[in-house]
Design a protein around this motif. Structure first.
Motif, short mmCIF file in Angstrom:
data_model
loop_
_atom_site.label_atom_id
_atom_site.label_comp_id
_atom_site.label_asym_id
_atom_site.label_seq_id
_atom_site.Cartn_x
_atom_site.Cartn_y
_atom_site.Cartn_z
N MET A 172 4.46 4.23 5.96
CA MET A 172 4.43 5.20 4.86
C MET A 172 5.70 6.06 4.86
N LEU A 197 2.29 14.44 2.38
CA LEU A 197 1.40 13.61 3.19
C LEU A 197 1.28 14.04 4.63
N GLN A 243 3.31 -2.87 6.05
CA GLN A 243 2.02 -2.85 6.72
C GLN A 243 1.74 -4.25 7.25
N ARG A 245 0.34 -7.73 8.46
CA ARG A 245 -0.64 -8.63 7.86
C ARG A 245 -1.00 -9.79 8.80
N LYS A 369 -0.41 -4.24 -4.64
CA LYS A 369 -1.21 -3.11 -5.11
C LYS A 369 -2.59 -3.13 -4.45
N PRO A 370 -2.99 -2.01 -3.80
CA PRO A 370 -4.33 -2.00 -3.21
C PRO A 370 -5.39 -2.01 -4.31
N LEU A 371 -6.48 -2.72 -4.08
CA LEU A 371 -7.49 -2.86 -5.12
C LEU A 371 -8.83 -2.30 -4.69
N THR A 402 -12.34 4.05 -2.35
CA THR A 402 -10.95 4.22 -2.79
C THR A 402 -10.21 5.26 -1.96
N GLU A 403 -10.91 5.91 -1.05
CA GLU A 403 -10.27 6.95 -0.24
C GLU A 403 -9.46 6.36 0.92
N TYR A 404 -9.72 5.09 1.22
CA TYR A 404 -9.11 4.49 2.41
C TYR A 404 -8.43 3.17 2.05
N ASP A 405 -7.67 2.62 3.02
CA ASP A 405 -7.02 1.33 2.78
C ASP A 405 -8.09 0.26 2.51
N PRO A 406 -7.77 -0.70 1.61
CA PRO A 406 -8.81 -1.70 1.27
C PRO A 406 -8.86 -2.87 2.26
N GLU B 125 -8.21 4.56 -11.54
CA GLU B 125 -8.92 4.33 -10.28
C GLU B 125 -9.48 5.68 -9.82
N THR B 126 -10.48 5.64 -8.96
CA THR B 126 -10.93 6.88 -8.32
C THR B 126 -9.85 7.25 -7.31
N ARG B 128 -6.53 10.53 -6.32
CA ARG B 128 -5.98 11.87 -6.56
C ARG B 128 -4.81 11.73 -7.53
N PHE B 160 -3.30 6.79 -4.53
CA PHE B 160 -4.44 5.90 -4.36
C PHE B 160 -4.28 5.11 -3.08
N MET B 161 -5.26 5.17 -2.21
CA MET B 161 -5.20 4.47 -0.93
C MET B 161 -3.87 4.74 -0.22
N LYS B 162 -3.48 5.99 -0.21
CA LYS B 162 -2.30 6.50 0.48
C LYS B 162 -0.98 6.08 -0.16
N ARG B 163 -1.02 5.43 -1.32
CA ARG B 163 0.22 5.05 -1.99
C ARG B 163 0.34 5.83 -3.29
#
Lengths: 463, 219
Positions: A172, A197, A243, A245, A369-371, A402-406, B125-126, B128, B160-163
């Motif tokens: 990040m 952050l 990140q 993989r 893109k995180p989904l 959606t609060e965390y990494d998928p 998306e849900t 911030r 979203f998801m830290k990005r």
């Protein structure tokens, strides 16, 4: 009194800590937030408490007291490398055991810049760049100019720099620049991001090594002065956001790839350097020393992660202690609770290759893109060489918070050599079924195809 | 924007017949619920003053890590469904403790009206959200209803998801008339973030808002 561990984390790592506690005969308590209610770590735990935020120390300590816990395992991420939290855990009026290194060690190794300084004192090679956080863009531009010049003088045809949040991590807050004119606007952006952050707007600038492999050394130390390693890992295959993989243990395999340097000697060199630094700070838990290796066989220490890593299990899969398999989380807990190691380096033997695949709900065609969405079907074939770690239930739909990494799952595959492990990893990816829908109704995609493609590139230097 | 006068009238009629909303009051975090400071049927007030500097009515106290926190009403109204059995107990985060039946204020009625009338940019998306720095600067300088957003201009940032992902305005040039979110708070997917309109529609919107202000005078 029997120890009781508060598991201050979520998802698959919470499940692995739960498993380790059960095998050690320890009680444990789980915390969770509202979006994680459907996670398996919540469903499987007998004793659990809903909290507002995994990052709030007051929440964790309040539950620890209410549940009469004697120790806290922070897992990875969140508060795992927050030395203030580790210090508070052990210094409060009702002290608890922090399952991790001493807070002073977390503080000293948590700063990338301090690690650079310590490494330099011990003649351990580090990537050229700033050794103090920068706050001023004029100074940043001056340092960048010096680094561009150094890279050109070193024969680099397309010199680039990385501008990073000094308090960042996990890929990040890192941006790349190619021209001196780009430095100031990028510096401002990274500084603002770092402030938002990480709460610290310090920025560092480093020379970008364009072709490299990302290696790790897995160490385990104890407060009794014992120190061993569990070999190396290769974490080169990452998303563009840096990140990880795919991870492989061991970190290099000269039977699988032709290197222009002596791979075994290089692995021995980074292990010895890592042990030297760990010894200098009296390292007393599990930890990972991260290295960058060039195609010419040069190695640079990047940073130290003072916690259990996502990928620790591939090191465990290739290690045996006195003919017994290893569980590094169990070792970490046992050591933190005062036990001795009871073995030495000569008792640790390595065999085969292990590969970890991180299954993530992300659109690899759209810049990873995180989904978010709902997983409706998730299954895989069972094999003796396969371990799957996941918090996603297989018996009912699961909505990705959606609060965390998928992240959906980790698949750990073992083979007697790299070729066999690679083939087995491919078999897993062919067999795994992940189906789901996004919030707008379209099918949920994952990174399975990306992992299949990248499996052909393991242990090789990227072009 | 085709303003639907019939729809607006129906909305105002609905608000007149049911001019209140039920708010659940939940524990913001874990801790011991030490004492209730209200009873069933108590009239409570939300934060008041020009800067909302006067706090709302104290509802109950929650103790965590030796810190006693008083949870105050964030809206005005009447207390219902008070869970007295929680007094003295350790409670988890987000436990519903009581409800407040809240009569709608003039500002809330205006907000409902604008949600139905403006072109909404909703949360994809849900996540911030933040205003794009340039837009934020212009709004601070010129005020809402005066700042234009052009096609392909960066209008919001989604965390979203830290990005962080920029959100670009895809329509024609419009005026930012309303902000519906609080920066850095989580917004559920589909909820409105911004309300836009054409420049020529601004006078009409202002006229309807004046009408609402007459019907729902500030208490």
């Amino acid at each position: 009194m029997k120890d009781r561990v508060l598991i201050a984390n979520r998802g698959e790592i919470a499940l692995r800590i739960m498993e380790a506690c059960e095998e050690l005969g320890l009680d444990y308590v789980v915390v969770y937030t509202r979006p994680d209610e459907e996670s398996l770590h919540v469903r499987k735990a007998k004793r659990k408490y809903r909290i507002a935020d995994y990052r709030d120390p007051n929440e964790l300590l309040s539950v620890a007291d209410e549940a009469k816990c004697t120790a806290i395992h922070p897992g990875y991420g969140f508060l795992a490398e927050d030395f203030r939290f580790a210090r508070r855990v052990v210094k409060r009026s009702r002290p608890l055991t922090f399952i991790g290194p001493r807070w002073e060690v977390i503080r000293d190794l948590g700063s990338k810049l301090n690690v650079k300084r310590l490494a330099k004192e011990l003649d351990i090679p580090v990537i050229p760049g700033t050794t103090e956080p920068l706050y001023n863009e004029i100074e940043a531009e001056a340092r960048a100019e010096e680094l561009f010049e150094w890279l050109r003088e070193s024969g680099e045809e397309d010199p680039r720099l990385l501008i990073k949040a000094s308090a960042g991590g996990g890929g990040m807050g890192i941006e790349e620049v190619r021209e001196l004119e780009e430095v100031r606007p990028v510096f401002r952006r990274v500084r603002a991001y770092a402030k938002r952050l990480f709460g610290d707007e310090g920025v560092i600038i480093e020379a970008k090594i364009s072709r490299f492999q990302h290696l790790e050394v897995q160490l385990l130390g104890t407060p009794h002065g014992e120190l061993v390693h569990f070999g190396t890992r290769n974490c080169t295959i990452q998303s563009p956001g840096r990140q990880k993989r795919i991870e492989i243990a061991p970190g290099l395999d000269p039977q699988f790839v032709n290197y222009s340097f002596d791979a075994d000697a290089l692995l021995a060199e980074i292990i010895n350097h890592s042990l030297k630094l760990a010894e200098a700070v009296s390292y007393d838990s599990v930890g990972t020393w991260e290295w960058l290796i060039t195609p010419e066989g040069r190695a640079y220490l990047m940073e130290v992660n003072t916690r259990i890593q996502v990928e620790n299990e591939i090191s465990a899969k290739i290690s045996q202690v006195k003919s017994q398999t290893v569980n590094l989380i169990k070792e970490q807990i046992r050591i933190a609770l005062g036990d001795k190691l009871r073995y030495q380096q000569k008792d640790i033997h390595f065999s085969g290759t292990a590969i970890e695949l991180r299954l993530v709900a992300e659109d690899t065609q759209r810049n990873f893109k995180p989904l978010s969405g709902t997983i409706t079907r998730f299954s895989w074939e069972k094999h003796p060489w396969l371990t799957v770690r996941t918090h996603v239930p297989q018996d009912k739909p699961y909505t990705i918070p959606t609060e965390y990494d998928p992240n959906l799952a980790l698949a750990i595959v073992w083979g007697k050599d790299t070729k066999e492990a690679q083939q087995r990893a491919l078999v897993f990816l062919e067999e795994v079924i992940i189906e789901g829908k996004r919030s707008q109704g379209e099918p949920l995609v994952t990174n399975v195809s990306f992992l299949k493609n990248k499996l052909t590139e393991i242990l090789r230097f990227p072009e | 924007m085709a303003i639907d006068h019939l729809k607006i009238n129906q909305l105002l009629q609905r608000l007149r017949s049911r001019p209140y909303r039920i708010y659940e009051v939940k524990t913001p975090h874990t801790g011991y619920l030490r004492e209730f400071l209200v009873k069933e049927g108590t009239e409570v007030k939300g934060p008041r003053g020009k800067w909302r500097e006067i706090p709302g009515t104290p509802l109950f106290t929650l103790e965590r890590e030796k810190n006693l926190k008083t949870i105050k009403a964030r809206v005005s109204g009447t207390i219902h469904n008070l869970r007295t059995e929680l007094e003295g107990r350790f409670v988890e985060a987000e436990e519903v403790v009581l409800e407040i039946r809240h009569p709608l204020s003039q500002e809330e009625v205006i907000s409902e009206f604008l949600r139905e009338t403006l072109i909404l940019i909703t949360a994809p998306e849900t996540a911030r959200y933040l205003l794009a720095p340039e837009i934020e600067k212009r709004i601070r300088k010129e005020g809402l209803g005066k700042v234009f957003v052009k096609p392909n201009e960066e209008i919001l940032i989604m965390s979203f998801m830290k990005r962080e992902t920029p959100i670009v305005h895809t329509g024609e040039t419009m005026v930012i008339f309303r902000i519906f979110f609080t920066p850095q708070e989580v917004v559920t997917a589909g909820e409105p973030l911004l309300g836009l309109c054409l420049q020529e529609e601004v006078p009409y919107l202002e006229r309807v808002i004046s009408r609402i202000c007459e019907e729902w005078p500030e208490k």
